[in-house]
Design an enzyme around this catalytic site. Structure first.
Site, mmCIF file in Angstrom:
data_model
loop_
_atom_site.group_PDB
_atom_site.id
_atom_site.type_symbol
_atom_site.label_atom_id
_atom_site.label_comp_id
_atom_site.label_asym_id
_atom_site.label_seq_id
_atom_site.Cartn_x
_atom_site.Cartn_y
_atom_site.Cartn_z
ATOM 1 N N ALA A 1 29.604 -5.613 -44.822
ATOM 2 C CA ALA A 1 29.575 -6.894 -44.124
ATOM 3 C C ALA A 1 28.146 -7.415 -44.049
ATOM 4 C CB ALA A 1 30.156 -6.734 -42.722
ATOM 5 N N GLU B 1 29.599 2.662 -40.710
ATOM 6 C CA GLU B 1 29.432 1.824 -39.521
ATOM 7 C C GLU B 1 28.971 2.596 -38.296
ATOM 8 O OE1 GLU B 1 32.397 -0.479 -42.061
ATOM 9 O OE2 GLU B 1 31.909 1.615 -41.641
ATOM 10 N N GLY C 1 32.419 -2.609 -45.025
ATOM 11 C CA GLY C 1 33.390 -3.646 -45.321
ATOM 12 C C GLY C 1 33.759 -3.703 -46.784
ATOM 13 N N GLU D 1 36.367 -1.185 -47.193
ATOM 14 C CA GLU D 1 37.582 -1.669 -46.542
ATOM 15 C C GLU D 1 38.297 -2.698 -47.416
ATOM 16 O OE1 GLU D 1 37.159 -1.476 -41.804
ATOM 17 O OE2 GLU D 1 35.496 -2.540 -42.740
#
Length: 705
Positions: free
Chosen positions: A63, A125, A102, A105
């Protein structure tokens, strides 16, 4: 489709490519581009399958964390991933580079995953004080099992593609061109005409923990055993539990709520601050543009003792040959024996193979002839902390070393300029303060001398990164950044004892704050005689004040763990000490001799009197330019001295507590104790009056540099 997302065709396969350099972060533009592409391709009857790929050096590395804390812009990452997973046509993720957070993911939301050799995947994370917030804690357990997923999520460490293939996190490792291999897989599954297999629909890998969660709970206990004070690892465990305790929709909902709570919390703010601070720390504000480091293909280390051996291991680990020089063959053999022993410990713990040890040891060459360093590109002196010895060595190196060699001294306190002036090339000299054990500790204080050339500084920064250290550039002063601030704390530890505290009370208060060890237990571990010798050599004022109790213990032969007695008693080589009435009697007697009336001291006062003087000293260091930024100081203390990561370092912590509060408490303690050393630093006083912060001061300094 957009500036950062494009769509091309290969027959009936659409290739959606993200191109958002340098790491294809999942910014709003990327999320919207992919979301819109999926919507369009869903309606395109000519498209039978889709490949999701990334341009550049890596698939998305996660992210865009610069968006954390800002108003969300739809689509959210989880919305984009859900849109991918819900596609009625198979979506193949083509993975390469570091597929993290991310980015991973997103890959889990795809129906198939193929990776280039050398790819690493992971969910780091937790290292930012958060948990995977876009389905990672719910999809990964369904794909590879709850326990294996827990290991990846709680550790935050990436795993290589080969291991991910074994677990089932990816389906194939590509041979040849990655995109072509992904298209071939997409064509194959697209031609089958089946409904895509979605990770969210699976639960076969969760059957064992649903039936009996005992093994999961045991694994969770081991993984969080060292996470004292940290919220995120425990939140990760709870989130993974939801994957087998709740339906996927409820698990995703709770995961998002937990993510948002952590993002808004002080711990994640602190850890995100450190993430950026580490990346800034090695950037020198006045480094001329275009400065290039010198090539370092061979290193020499003077000294095969604890520090010299540990330093040498760093370079061998990075594949760089090292010549280690000692004064005798006996000392050399002892040093090499210690190095091999340390490597064998790594073998016994499964971190290294015997072949790895042989390869590293083959890069180490011993010598008792100083002339054997003549061809080294970087020479690091790592002898005892004695100025006269270091000066003699550098005078000799000046005669031997080739003109382009970088000359570095591993010193904790000494004047790098005085050492550099022993040569005719002070521009090639700097300090490299490694921390013990040097093969383990991440911090490297790079001490910039008055005449250190920019390319010399750039060389050691570059080398520091290659040997996996966290380099921080600092200026010359007694103790540099870390030890200078430690000196301010050490002064107060003695005073607290004389005024009424006990060693165990002080240590308990500091470990309660979040340090792994208290100052007295740490002193016993390191050896009380080290500071004692420095104080005798340089005088009390050079070490920041008197240390009457510590010096008295050393006069009694109590040097700490190595002698079985220091501030504590260590029975039969035990690592944990127990309180000693003899020490407490010594403290009471010394206080009486100095006319100090002892009183009860609370834990809050102990923490304030040990942490706040460090902050004040840090303010002096900033104003003097010894450190470039407040974040640099934080990086030093977190990576070198055990300051709790979740508090962000002393300067970040001060901003969180409030500079007015820190200033006022220091002023109070200075007044009631009569100790002028506790008076707030001028910069701290000024920023407190202005209602400002160290962070704002640092930003202004960067802006005007």
């Amino acid at each position: 489709m957009s500036d950062v997302v494009s769509v091309t065709r290969d027959g009936d396969v659409a290739v959606v490519t993200i191109d958002n350099p340098p790491v294809n972060a999942l910014s709003h533009a990327v999320r919207k581009g992919v979301f819109d592409a999926m919507a369009a391709l869903r309606e395109d009857s000519e498209v039978k399958a889709i490949v999701l790929a990334c341009a550049g050096r890596t698939f998305s590395a996660g992210a865009d964390i610069t968006e954390f804390g800002k108003p969300p812009q739809p689509p959210a990452l989880i919305e984009m991933i859900n849109a991918i997973e819900a596609m009625p046509k198979p979506v193949v993720a083509a993975l390469h580079g570091t597929v993290l957070g991310g980015g991973f993911e997103v890959a889990l939301g795809c129906h198939h995953r193929i990776a280039a050799p050398g790819t690493r995947v992971g969910l780091p994370e937790v290292k930012l004080g958060i948990l995977p917030g876009a389905g990672g804690t719910q999809r990964l357990p369904r794909l590879i099992g709850a326990i294996e997923a827990l290991k990846i999520i709680v550790s935050g460490d990436p795993v290589p593609a080969e291991e991910a293939l074994k677990f089932g996190a990816i389906d194939e490792i590509a041979t040849g061109d990655l995109t072509q291999a992904a298209v071939a897989l997409a064509k194959k599954v697209g031609a089958e005409g089946k409904e895509p297999a979605r990770v969210s629909d699976r639960d076969d890998k969760l059957a064992d923990v649903k039936a009996d969660p005992t093994a999961f709970n045991e694994a969770a206990g081991k993984l969080t055993a060292r996470a004292r004070g940290l919220e995120a690892p425990h939140a990760c465990v709870e989130a993974v539990k939801w994957s087998f305790e709740l339906p996927i929709e409820e698990g995703l909902k709770r995961e998002r709520e937990a993510f948002m709570k952590l993002v808004a919390g002080d711990q994640s703010k602190a850890q995100r601050h450190l993430f950026f601070a580490e990346r800034q720390a090695a950037k020198v504000l006045d480094m001329p543009k275009g400065t290039k480091p010198r090539a370092v293909d061979k290193v020499a280390v003077i000294g095969a003792g604890t520090m010299g051996g540990g330093i040498s291991m760093n370079f061998a680990n990075a594949g760089i040959p090292v010549t280690i020089v000692e004064t005798s063959q006996e000392a050399l053999d002892r040093g090499f024996g210690t190095i091999e022993k340390n490597y064998n410990i790594s073998v016994s713990r499964g971190r290294m193979t015997e072949a790895d040890v042989r390869q590293r040891m083959s890069l180490l060459t011993g010598s008792t002839d100083m002339n054997d360093v003549a061809d080294a590109d970087l020479i690091i002196e790592a002898v005892f902390e004695e100025m006269d010895i270091k000066k003699q060595i550098f005078s000799k190196l000046d005669e031997i070393a080739k003109p382009t060699a970088v000359l570095a001294t591993n010193t904790s306190y000494l004047d790098v300029n005085a050492i550099a002036n022993m040569t005719k090339r002070p521009s090639s000299v700097l300090g490299t303060h490694f921390f013990s054990p040097a093969n383990v500790m991440k911090l490297l204080e790079i001490v910039r001398g008055a005449e250190t050339a920019p390319d010399v500084l750039a060389t050691v920064i570059d080398v520091g990164r290659k040997i996996k250290k966290v380099p921080v550039v600092v200026g010359v002063c007694f103790g540099f950044v870390g030890n200078r601030m430690l000196r301010a704390r050490s002064l107060e530890t003695e005073r607290l004892l004389l005024e009424g505290a006990t060693p165990q009370q002080v240590d308990k208060a500091i470990t309660g704050f979040g340090f792994p060890m208290g100052p007295f237990a740490m002193g016993d571990l390191a050896g009380l005689d080290i500071g004692w010798r420095i104080r005798k050599q340089m005088g009390a004022t050079a070490d920041g004040g008197r240390a009457d109790i510590a010096d008295a213990l050393c006069e009694m032969g109590r040097f700490g763990q190595k002698t079985g007695r220091g501030f504590y008693i260590y029975e039969k080589g035990a690592r944990a000490g127990i309180p000693d009435p003899e020490v407490e009697a010594l403290i009471v007697e010394t206080a009486a001799k100095q006319g100090i009336e002892r009183r009860e001291i609370g834990d809050e006062e102990i923490v304030e009197r040990l942490i706040y003087p460090m902050i004040s000293e840090g303010a002096k260091i900033l104003e003097e330019g010894v450190a470039q930024r407040p974040g640099d100081i934080d990086v030093v203390w977190v990576n070198g001295y055990g300051f709790p990561v979740w508090r962000g370092g002393p300067m970040f912590y001060a901003d969180q507590v409030g500079l007015k509060h820190v200033r006022n408490r220091l002023a109070h303690y200075a007044e009631v104790s009569g100790n002028a050393a506790l008076k707030p630093a001028p910069l701290l006083d000024r920023l407190a009056d202005e209602g400002s912060t160290f962070a704002a001061y640092g930003r202004e300094k960067e802006r005007t540099a």
